[in-house]
Design an enzyme around this catalytic site. Structure first.
Site, short mmCIF file in Angstrom:
data_model
loop_
_atom_site.label_atom_id
_atom_site.label_comp_id
_atom_site.label_asym_id
_atom_site.label_seq_id
_atom_site.Cartn_x
_atom_site.Cartn_y
_atom_site.Cartn_z
CE LYS A 9 14.72 9.11 -1.13
NZ LYS A 9 13.54 9.67 -0.39
CE1 TYR A 49 12.24 4.42 1.00
CE2 TYR A 49 12.32 4.34 -1.40
CZ TYR A 49 12.67 4.95 -0.20
OH TYR A 49 13.47 6.07 -0.22
CG ASN A 112 12.76 13.13 0.55
OD1 ASN A 112 13.13 12.34 -0.32
ND2 ASN A 112 12.25 12.74 1.70
CD GLU A 126 17.69 0.92 4.41
OE1 GLU A 126 16.51 1.16 4.75
OE2 GLU A 126 18.60 1.78 4.50
P1 IDP Z 1 12.76 8.89 5.40
O1 IDP Z 1 13.25 8.86 3.97
O2 IDP Z 1 13.03 10.23 6.04
O3 IDP Z 1 13.28 7.74 6.22
P2 IDP Z 1 10.22 7.48 5.31
O4 IDP Z 1 9.06 7.72 6.21
O5 IDP Z 1 11.01 6.23 5.48
O6 IDP Z 1 11.17 8.77 5.38
O7 IDP Z 1 9.66 7.54 3.83
C1 IDP Z 1 10.46 7.13 2.75
C2 IDP Z 1 10.32 8.13 1.62
O8 IDP Z 1 8.97 8.13 1.17
C3 IDP Z 1 10.57 9.59 2.00
O9 IDP Z 1 11.93 9.94 2.01
C4 IDP Z 1 9.82 10.32 0.92
O10 IDP Z 1 10.57 10.34 -0.31
C5 IDP Z 1 8.61 9.41 0.72
N1 IDP Z 1 7.47 9.87 1.51
C6 IDP Z 1 7.29 9.76 2.84
N2 IDP Z 1 6.12 10.29 3.23
C7 IDP Z 1 5.54 10.75 2.08
C8 IDP Z 1 4.30 11.40 1.80
O11 IDP Z 1 3.49 11.70 2.68
N3 IDP Z 1 4.08 11.72 0.48
C9 IDP Z 1 4.94 11.43 -0.51
N4 IDP Z 1 6.11 10.80 -0.29
C10 IDP Z 1 6.39 10.48 0.98
#
Ligand code: IDP
Ligand code: MG
Length: 149
Positions: A9, A49, A112, A126
């Site tokens: 990212k 997304y 992250n 994807e």
């Molecule tokens: P993942 O990346 O581990 O698969 P997902 O639930 O698919 O997690 O969420 C996609 C991305 O959305 C996450 O990697 C993170 O960057 C962001 N995200 C997920 N939950 C939250 C949240 O509660 N607050 C802010 N960003 C979030």
């Protein structure tokens, strides 16, 4: 052989983690099948997304992904989808184990560092979205040193 979509990212790129992250997948024994350095627009990030469009953080997530260039990759190997998720660590870096990418290099869930497909079917979608032109055809000569076959 199974494939997954991995994306470094914008924060991972800005923080100079590209080499480190690619190195972890390479050293594990997985094979790089596609790679591009690309800045995506809002419409594209929203497609990537789409499953999260109802979430309260969706808008912030899209802004984050379009905020700078990303490194989009296809990695191949046995169980690469689930093992890739283990290498990456839990979504929230506060819960990612040390030794995982997010556990070692991230603090906030919204910064992250890396994305990895969560299932073989989402990986297929994807890869088709990010690499419509297709990916490299090659076979690593290290294969018999990585797999018992
Ligand atoms: P993942 O990346 O581990 O698969 P997902 O639930 O698919 O997690 O969420 C996609 C991305 O959305 C996450 O990697 C993170 O960057 C962001 N995200 C997920 N939950 C939250 C949240 O509660 N607050 C802010 N960003 C979030
Ligand atoms: Mg996900």
């Amino acid at each position: 052989m199974e494939q997954t979509f991995i994306m470094i990212k914008p924060d991972g790129v800005q923080r100079g983690l590209v080499g480190e992250i690619i190195g972890r997948f390479e050293k594990k024994g997985f094979t790089l099948k596609g790679l591009k350095f690309i800045t995506v627009d809002r419409a594209f990030a929203e497609r990537h997304y789409a499953d999260l469009s109802a979430k309260p953080f969706f808008n912030g997530l899209v802004e984050y992904i379009v905020s700078g260039p990303v490194v989009a990759m296809v990695w191949e190997g046995k169980n690469v989808v689930s093992t890739g998720r283990k290498i990456i660590g839990a979504t929230n870096p506060a819960e990612s184990a040390p030794g995982t990418i997010r556990g070692d290099y991230a603090i906030d869930i919204g910064r992250n560092v890396i994305h990895g497909s969560d299932a073989v079917e989402s990986a297929r979608k994807e890869i088709a979205l990010w690499f419509p032109e297709g990916i490299a055809e090659w076979r690593s000569s290290l294969r018999s040193w990585v797999y018992e076959e």
